[in-house]
Design a protein around this motif. Sequence first.
Motif, short mmCIF file in Angstrom:
data_model
loop_
_atom_site.label_atom_id
_atom_site.label_comp_id
_atom_site.label_asym_id
_atom_site.label_seq_id
_atom_site.Cartn_x
_atom_site.Cartn_y
_atom_site.Cartn_z
N PRO A 131 -3.77 3.52 -9.57
CA PRO A 131 -3.26 4.79 -10.11
C PRO A 131 -2.20 5.38 -9.18
N ALA A 132 -1.16 5.94 -9.78
CA ALA A 132 -0.05 6.48 -9.00
C ALA A 132 -0.48 7.67 -8.15
N SER A 133 -0.11 7.63 -6.87
CA SER A 133 -0.34 8.77 -5.99
C SER A 133 0.96 9.20 -5.32
N PRO A 146 0.83 -1.21 0.00
CA PRO A 146 0.00 0.00 0.00
C PRO A 146 0.86 1.27 0.00
N ALA A 147 0.27 2.38 -0.41
CA ALA A 147 1.01 3.63 -0.54
C ALA A 147 1.71 4.03 0.76
N LEU A 148 1.02 3.94 1.89
CA LEU A 148 1.62 4.32 3.17
C LEU A 148 2.78 3.40 3.54
N PHE A 149 2.66 2.13 3.20
CA PHE A 149 3.72 1.14 3.44
C PHE A 149 4.97 1.54 2.66
N ILE A 150 4.78 1.86 1.38
CA ILE A 150 5.91 2.25 0.53
C ILE A 150 6.57 3.51 1.07
N LYS A 151 5.75 4.52 1.36
CA LYS A 151 6.28 5.80 1.81
C LYS A 151 7.09 5.65 3.10
N LYS A 152 6.58 4.86 4.03
CA LYS A 152 7.26 4.65 5.31
C LYS A 152 8.66 4.08 5.10
N HIS A 153 8.76 3.02 4.32
CA HIS A 153 10.04 2.34 4.16
C HIS A 153 10.97 3.09 3.22
N TYR A 154 10.41 3.75 2.24
CA TYR A 154 11.21 4.61 1.36
C TYR A 154 11.88 5.71 2.18
N ASN A 155 11.11 6.37 3.01
CA ASN A 155 11.64 7.46 3.84
C ASN A 155 12.71 6.95 4.81
N PHE A 156 12.48 5.77 5.39
CA PHE A 156 13.48 5.19 6.30
C PHE A 156 14.80 4.98 5.57
N VAL A 175 15.96 6.42 2.78
CA VAL A 175 16.58 7.69 2.38
C VAL A 175 17.18 8.39 3.60
N GLU A 176 16.46 8.38 4.71
CA GLU A 176 16.96 9.03 5.93
C GLU A 176 18.21 8.34 6.47
N ASN A 177 18.41 7.09 6.08
CA ASN A 177 19.59 6.36 6.53
C ASN A 177 20.65 6.24 5.45
N GLY A 178 20.61 7.15 4.49
CA GLY A 178 21.71 7.28 3.54
C GLY A 178 21.61 6.51 2.25
N VAL A 179 20.49 5.82 2.01
CA VAL A 179 20.34 5.08 0.75
C VAL A 179 20.01 6.06 -0.37
N GLN A 180 20.69 5.93 -1.50
CA GLN A 180 20.42 6.80 -2.64
C GLN A 180 19.04 6.51 -3.22
N LYS A 181 18.31 7.57 -3.57
CA LYS A 181 16.97 7.39 -4.14
C LYS A 181 17.00 6.54 -5.41
N SER A 182 18.07 6.65 -6.17
CA SER A 182 18.18 5.90 -7.42
C SER A 182 18.28 4.40 -7.20
N ALA A 183 18.56 3.99 -5.95
CA ALA A 183 18.68 2.56 -5.63
C ALA A 183 17.38 1.97 -5.10
N ILE A 184 16.33 2.80 -5.04
CA ILE A 184 15.05 2.35 -4.48
C ILE A 184 14.01 2.31 -5.59
N TYR A 185 13.42 1.14 -5.78
CA TYR A 185 12.36 0.95 -6.77
C TYR A 185 11.08 0.59 -6.02
N PHE A 186 9.94 1.10 -6.48
CA PHE A 186 8.70 0.76 -5.79
C PHE A 186 7.54 0.66 -6.76
N GLU A 187 6.55 -0.11 -6.37
CA GLU A 187 5.34 -0.31 -7.16
C GLU A 187 4.14 -0.09 -6.26
N GLU A 188 3.30 0.84 -6.67
CA GLU A 188 2.05 1.12 -5.96
C GLU A 188 0.90 0.56 -6.80
N PHE A 189 0.13 -0.35 -6.25
CA PHE A 189 -1.00 -0.90 -6.99
C PHE A 189 -2.04 0.17 -7.22
#
Length: 402
Positions: free
Chosen positions: A396-398, A368-378, A380-394
């Motif tokens: 329409p994109a929000s 779910p969108a909130l699930f993705i956002k939570k872990h994506y933010n974690f 990034v906040e811990n130094g992972v480059q955004k370009s190394a993170i891929y995600f799929e939201e079931f």
Amino acid sequence: MTSEQKQLVKDTVPVLKEHGVLLTSHFYARMFQYNPELKNIFNMGNQQNSKQQTALAMAVLAYAEHIEDPSVLLPMVDGIGQKHTSLDIRPEHYDIVGRHLIASIKEVLGVAASVELLDAWTVAYNQLASLMSGREKALYKKHTEQKGGWSGWRPFVVKQKVVESTEITSFYLYPADGGSVESHLPGQYISLRLFLPELQLLQPRQYSISCRSNSEYYRISVKKEVGSKHPDGMISNRLHNHITEGSIVELSAPAGTFILNESTLAHKVFISGGVGQTPLLSMIENLTNEADETKVSITWIHGCRNEAVHAFKDKITELSNFYSNINQHVFYEQSNELQKNKYKGWVDLEVLKETVLDHKAEYYICGPALFIKKHYNFLVENGVQKSAIYFEEFGPASLHLN
């Protein structure tokens, strides 16, 4: 477009930010009133929950903001183009959409919609439609040139229906014509179309392909929406309740941009919630399709309510037992007995910080969108480059995190 027309479009950005969903809601209502046949193409569940209106409003806003250089939107254009080809959207549909979009701008803005503004948006829309239909033409061509590929809708037979958990069932889909199927990239989806008697409409839904590529069939693994009468769950429930082995369904060719990066041997970290594991299953099967030890280090993190609803748990355990460089971590919201690498509660990457954080890793998140956002933010906040993170939201994109 002239510089004056571009400026007129940019001048509508504040209005789109504040009233974009009002505009797109008016647009869809108008279009379905005058062209009700298009209800057979659009997911009416996403119309009812306003996801489609919101996604379109965000896309229109992004286009207006970047009207000087639409090329920066090419990644978004590619994602939308993939979705459109999976729904069999054709150039003539753009003409209908354009007519209703310009009329909606005029009707919503009223006296503020000058002739010059409407002309500017007409040129802007035609420019976007040309860009989109050109991309989609190339995608259709690519499908038809592949072995087993096709364009539009193709009948498939449900040859196997396998219960994976109390909520999720897999459907093995073979071409009714006896031919082969187009190869798919790990992580892609297919659109499936059924007639819904409740709505008296054909309705398409996208389902991730949950197996690695082969020339014979596709597998989708579908969650039953227990107790739901919302249009968004009707196709899934019809698959569970009415589609049996031997039934015919219609599919479009594989699509999607959420795919496994196979060009490197980087550590892969898969993070999923509930049925969000389905595209990741295709990825891990692809990485472990040889008898030899996989060369890629894999961390599999999955969360769901409890063990009863946990689909494919035996399959992932089997893989992690066979391949020494696969580490599995499971989170159960409801659980009394927890063993090694099993945790109580929602997926919490903080608990796995030492295992998960790796500056050379690639991360794949689905849920779910909130699930993705939570872990994506974690991450990034811990130094992972955004370009190394891929995600799929079931749906329409929000989310626009990258």
